[in-house]
Scaffold this motif. Sequence first.
Motif, PDB file in Angstrom:
ATOM      1  N   ALA A 144      10.083   8.335   8.492  1.00 53.49           N
ATOM      2  CA  ALA A 144       9.725   8.666   9.895  1.00 53.49           C
ATOM      3  C   ALA A 144       9.395   7.548  10.799  1.00 53.49           C
ATOM      4  CB  ALA A 144       8.426   9.532   9.649  1.00 53.49           C
ATOM      5  N   PRO A 145      10.328   6.558  11.365  1.00 51.34           N
ATOM      6  CA  PRO A 145       9.929   5.780  12.234  1.00 51.34           C
ATOM      7  C   PRO A 145       9.141   5.648  13.274  1.00 51.34           C
ATOM      8  CG  PRO A 145      12.442   5.594  11.770  1.00 51.34           C
ATOM      9  CD  PRO A 145      11.556   6.798  11.064  1.00 51.34           C
ATOM     10  N   GLU A 146       9.352   7.060  13.878  1.00 47.54           N
ATOM     11  CA  GLU A 146       8.393   7.515  15.033  1.00 47.54           C
ATOM     12  C   GLU A 146       7.076   8.026  14.746  1.00 47.54           C
ATOM     13  OE1 GLU A 146      10.050  10.966  12.862  1.00 47.54           O
ATOM     14  OE2 GLU A 146      10.901   9.192  13.654  1.00 47.54           O
ATOM     15  N   SER A 147       6.593   7.806  13.391  1.00 47.61           N
ATOM     16  CA  SER A 147       4.979   8.290  12.850  1.00 47.61           C
ATOM     17  C   SER A 147       4.406   7.144  13.426  1.00 47.61           C
ATOM     18  CB  SER A 147       5.312   8.444  11.689  1.00 47.61           C
ATOM     19  OG  SER A 147       5.460   7.121  10.716  1.00 47.61           O
ATOM     20  N   THR A 148       3.045   7.268  13.044  1.00 42.18           N
ATOM     21  CA  THR A 148       1.833   6.603  13.530  1.00 42.18           C
ATOM     22  C   THR A 148       1.994   5.056  12.850  1.00 42.18           C
ATOM     23  OG1 THR A 148       0.463   8.519  13.737  1.00 42.18           O
ATOM     24  CG2 THR A 148      -0.479   6.473  13.611  1.00 42.18           C
ATOM     25  N   ILE A 149       2.183   5.089  11.574  1.00 46.59           N
ATOM     26  CA  ILE A 149       2.609   4.162  10.756  1.00 46.59           C
ATOM     27  C   ILE A 149       3.706   3.297  11.237  1.00 46.59           C
ATOM     28  CG2 ILE A 149       2.941   3.116   8.630  1.00 46.59           C
ATOM     29  CD1 ILE A 149       1.121   5.329   7.362  1.00 46.59           C
ATOM     30  N   ALA A 155       0.845  -1.246   0.096  1.00 39.90           N
ATOM     31  CA  ALA A 155       0.144   0.190  -0.024  1.00 39.90           C
ATOM     32  C   ALA A 155       0.838   1.317  -0.126  1.00 39.90           C
ATOM     33  CB  ALA A 155      -0.917   0.036   1.286  1.00 39.90           C
ATOM     34  N   GLY A 156       0.183   2.303  -0.586  1.00 35.98           N
ATOM     35  CA  GLY A 156       1.060   3.735  -0.686  1.00 35.98           C
ATOM     36  C   GLY A 156       0.095   4.569  -1.544  1.00 35.98           C
ATOM     37  N   ALA A 157       0.349   5.775  -1.261  1.00 35.99           N
ATOM     38  CA  ALA A 157      -0.609   6.821  -1.588  1.00 35.99           C
ATOM     39  C   ALA A 157       0.170   7.773  -2.732  1.00 35.99           C
ATOM     40  CB  ALA A 157      -1.165   7.709  -0.650  1.00 35.99           C
ATOM     41  N   GLY A 158      -0.408   8.170  -3.712  1.00 32.50           N
ATOM     42  CA  GLY A 158       0.568   9.060  -4.574  1.00 32.50           C
ATOM     43  C   GLY A 158       1.530   8.397  -5.285  1.00 32.50           C
ATOM     44  N   GLU A 168       2.239   9.211   8.140  1.00 31.13           N
ATOM     45  CA  GLU A 168       1.022   9.890   8.782  1.00 31.13           C
ATOM     46  C   GLU A 168      -0.172   9.973   7.632  1.00 31.13           C
ATOM     47  OE1 GLU A 168       0.647  10.327  12.007  1.00 31.13           O
ATOM     48  OE2 GLU A 168       2.656  10.245  12.472  1.00 31.13           O
ATOM     49  N   THR A 169       0.129   9.343   6.394  1.00 30.44           N
ATOM     50  CA  THR A 169      -0.935   9.350   5.438  1.00 30.44           C
ATOM     51  C   THR A 169      -2.326   8.886   5.946  1.00 30.44           C
ATOM     52  OG1 THR A 169       0.862   8.974   3.796  1.00 30.44           O
ATOM     53  CG2 THR A 169      -1.191   8.956   2.826  1.00 30.44           C
ATOM     54  N   LYS A 170      -3.151   9.674   5.782  1.00 31.02           N
ATOM     55  CA  LYS A 170      -4.454   9.413   6.484  1.00 31.02           C
ATOM     56  C   LYS A 170      -5.176   8.162   6.042  1.00 31.02           C
ATOM     57  CE  LYS A 170      -4.276  12.990   9.253  1.00 31.02           C
ATOM     58  NZ  LYS A 170      -3.494  12.757  10.784  1.00 31.02           N
ATOM     59  N   SER A 171      -5.042   7.964   4.854  1.00 35.69           N
ATOM     60  CA  SER A 171      -5.758   6.764   4.147  1.00 35.69           C
ATOM     61  C   SER A 171      -4.784   5.671   4.519  1.00 35.69           C
ATOM     62  CB  SER A 171      -5.843   7.007   2.644  1.00 35.69           C
ATOM     63  OG  SER A 171      -4.590   6.996   2.172  1.00 35.69           O
ATOM     64  N   LEU A 172      -3.529   5.389   4.997  1.00 34.41           N
ATOM     65  CA  LEU A 172      -2.794   4.327   5.199  1.00 34.41           C
ATOM     66  C   LEU A 172      -2.695   3.961   6.666  1.00 34.41           C
ATOM     67  CD1 LEU A 172      -0.026   5.178   2.859  1.00 34.41           C
ATOM     68  CD2 LEU A 172      -2.054   3.561   2.499  1.00 34.41           C
ATOM     69  N   VAL A 173      -3.058   4.940   7.546  1.00 28.98           N
ATOM     70  CA  VAL A 173      -2.772   4.773   9.043  1.00 28.98           C
ATOM     71  C   VAL A 173      -3.858   3.601   9.618  1.00 28.98           C
ATOM     72  CG1 VAL A 173      -3.176   5.880  11.463  1.00 28.98           C
ATOM     73  CG2 VAL A 173      -1.848   6.940   9.599  1.00 28.98           C
ATOM     74  N   PRO A 174      -5.235   3.879   8.975  1.00 33.67           N
ATOM     75  CA  PRO A 174      -6.138   2.753   9.423  1.00 33.67           C
ATOM     76  C   PRO A 174      -5.727   1.484   9.008  1.00 33.67           C
ATOM     77  CG  PRO A 174      -7.176   4.626   8.605  1.00 33.67           C
ATOM     78  CD  PRO A 174      -5.909   4.948   8.356  1.00 33.67           C
ATOM     79  N   MET A 175      -5.121   1.409   7.817  1.00 35.59           N
ATOM     80  CA  MET A 175      -4.750   0.059   7.199  1.00 35.59           C
ATOM     81  C   MET A 175      -3.736  -0.521   8.156  1.00 35.59           C
ATOM     82  SD  MET A 175      -4.045   0.483   3.285  1.00 35.59           S
ATOM     83  CE  MET A 175      -5.074   1.744   2.242  1.00 35.59           C
ATOM     84  N   ALA A 176      -2.752   0.079   8.662  1.00 33.21           N
ATOM     85  CA  ALA A 176      -1.681  -0.445   9.560  1.00 33.21           C
ATOM     86  C   ALA A 176      -2.150  -1.009  10.972  1.00 33.21           C
ATOM     87  CB  ALA A 176      -0.768   0.612   9.869  1.00 33.21           C
ATOM     88  N   GLU A 177      -3.283  -0.294  11.448  1.00 38.30           N
ATOM     89  CA  GLU A 177      -4.001  -0.513  12.431  1.00 38.30           C
ATOM     90  C   GLU A 177      -5.056  -1.941  12.425  1.00 38.30           C
ATOM     91  OE1 GLU A 177      -6.019   3.213  13.249  1.00 38.30           O
ATOM     92  OE2 GLU A 177      -4.161   4.073  14.402  1.00 38.30           O
ATOM     93  N   LYS A 178      -5.449  -1.816  11.233  1.00 38.92           N
ATOM     94  CA  LYS A 178      -6.268  -3.063  10.965  1.00 38.92           C
ATOM     95  C   LYS A 178      -5.660  -4.210  10.942  1.00 38.92           C
ATOM     96  CE  LYS A 178     -10.676  -4.659   8.674  1.00 38.92           C
ATOM     97  NZ  LYS A 178     -11.716  -4.173   8.093  1.00 38.92           N
ATOM     98  N   LEU A 234       1.694  -6.971   5.510  1.00 40.18           N
ATOM     99  CA  LEU A 234       1.331  -5.613   4.648  1.00 40.18           C
ATOM    100  C   LEU A 234       2.686  -4.784   4.675  1.00 40.18           C
ATOM    101  CD1 LEU A 234      -0.775  -3.730   3.642  1.00 40.18           C
ATOM    102  CD2 LEU A 234      -1.152  -2.984   5.995  1.00 40.18           C
ATOM    103  N   LEU A 235       2.825  -4.410   3.479  1.00 39.61           N
ATOM    104  CA  LEU A 235       4.057  -3.318   3.493  1.00 39.61           C
ATOM    105  C   LEU A 235       3.588  -1.899   2.885  1.00 39.61           C
ATOM    106  CD1 LEU A 235       6.686  -5.365   1.777  1.00 39.61           C
ATOM    107  CD2 LEU A 235       6.557  -4.972   3.977  1.00 39.61           C
ATOM    108  N   ILE A 236       3.777  -0.965   3.921  1.00 39.78           N
ATOM    109  CA  ILE A 236       3.283   0.580   3.467  1.00 39.78           C
ATOM    110  C   ILE A 236       4.408   1.404   3.222  1.00 39.78           C
ATOM    111  CG2 ILE A 236       2.044   2.297   4.364  1.00 39.78           C
ATOM    112  CD1 ILE A 236       0.286   0.474   6.287  1.00 39.78           C
ATOM    113  N   GLY A 237       4.315   1.730   1.968  1.00 39.13           N
ATOM    114  CA  GLY A 237       5.285   2.925   1.628  1.00 39.13           C
ATOM    115  C   GLY A 237       4.769   4.249   2.095  1.00 39.13           C
ATOM    116  N   SER A 238       5.399   5.254   2.885  1.00 38.64           N
ATOM    117  CA  SER A 238       4.809   6.616   3.278  1.00 38.64           C
ATOM    118  C   SER A 238       6.003   7.228   3.658  1.00 38.64           C
ATOM    119  CB  SER A 238       3.759   6.326   4.232  1.00 38.64           C
ATOM    120  OG  SER A 238       3.195   7.611   4.789  1.00 38.64           O
TER     121      SER A 238
END
Length: 186
Positions: A115-120, A43-46, A91-101, A83-87
């Motif tokens: 940003a390892p200290e980010s929400t994701i 997952a990733g945005a843009g 803090e990308t709003k559409s990706l944060v819930p994916m990580a949590e779920k 699940l691999l997230i590129g951000s």
Amino acid sequence: MKTSDAGYAVILKELQQAAAQLDQGQLTYLAEAVSSAGRVFVAGAGRSGLMMRAFAMRLMHMGIDVYVVGETVTRSLGKGDLLLIGSGSGETKSLVPMAEKAQAIGAVVGALTLAPESTIGRNADFVVKLPGTPKDQAEHEASTVQPMGSLFEQILLIVGDAVILSLMEKQELSGKAMYGNHANLE
């Protein structure tokens, strides 16, 4: 020399500086996580999302069961999947819930971010720290003259390809052999 006179040389120099900052242990861990996963979801945005899609394509060429989150043919994520997230910001709003779920489901979450200290990053089981945006300059050595997140996106693509090379070596797989999985309805 002006940047416009040899922009490619500037970009290559920035990529070399950024690559020197990569943690080889994190890249090895990423390759191992991919090879041990039941299925891989990206997952990733843009533009970051485009780089993750390119990575997914190469994984598919290797015969790995891989899905791009958001596509109509993407299966449901389950325990034992990755699940691999590129951000860049993490803090990308559409990706944060994916990580949590994904965490709640019991899947492994990997974040490729600066940003390892980010929400994701905090919601991930492991983080691959990547350098690469002007916002990054004050804290890190990976400064860039490129616009916005270009350096991050470029290094994200290169890291994906480096992981592919590592997996190919481990599986004794050649690029020629991978063509059997290349699209043939083009």
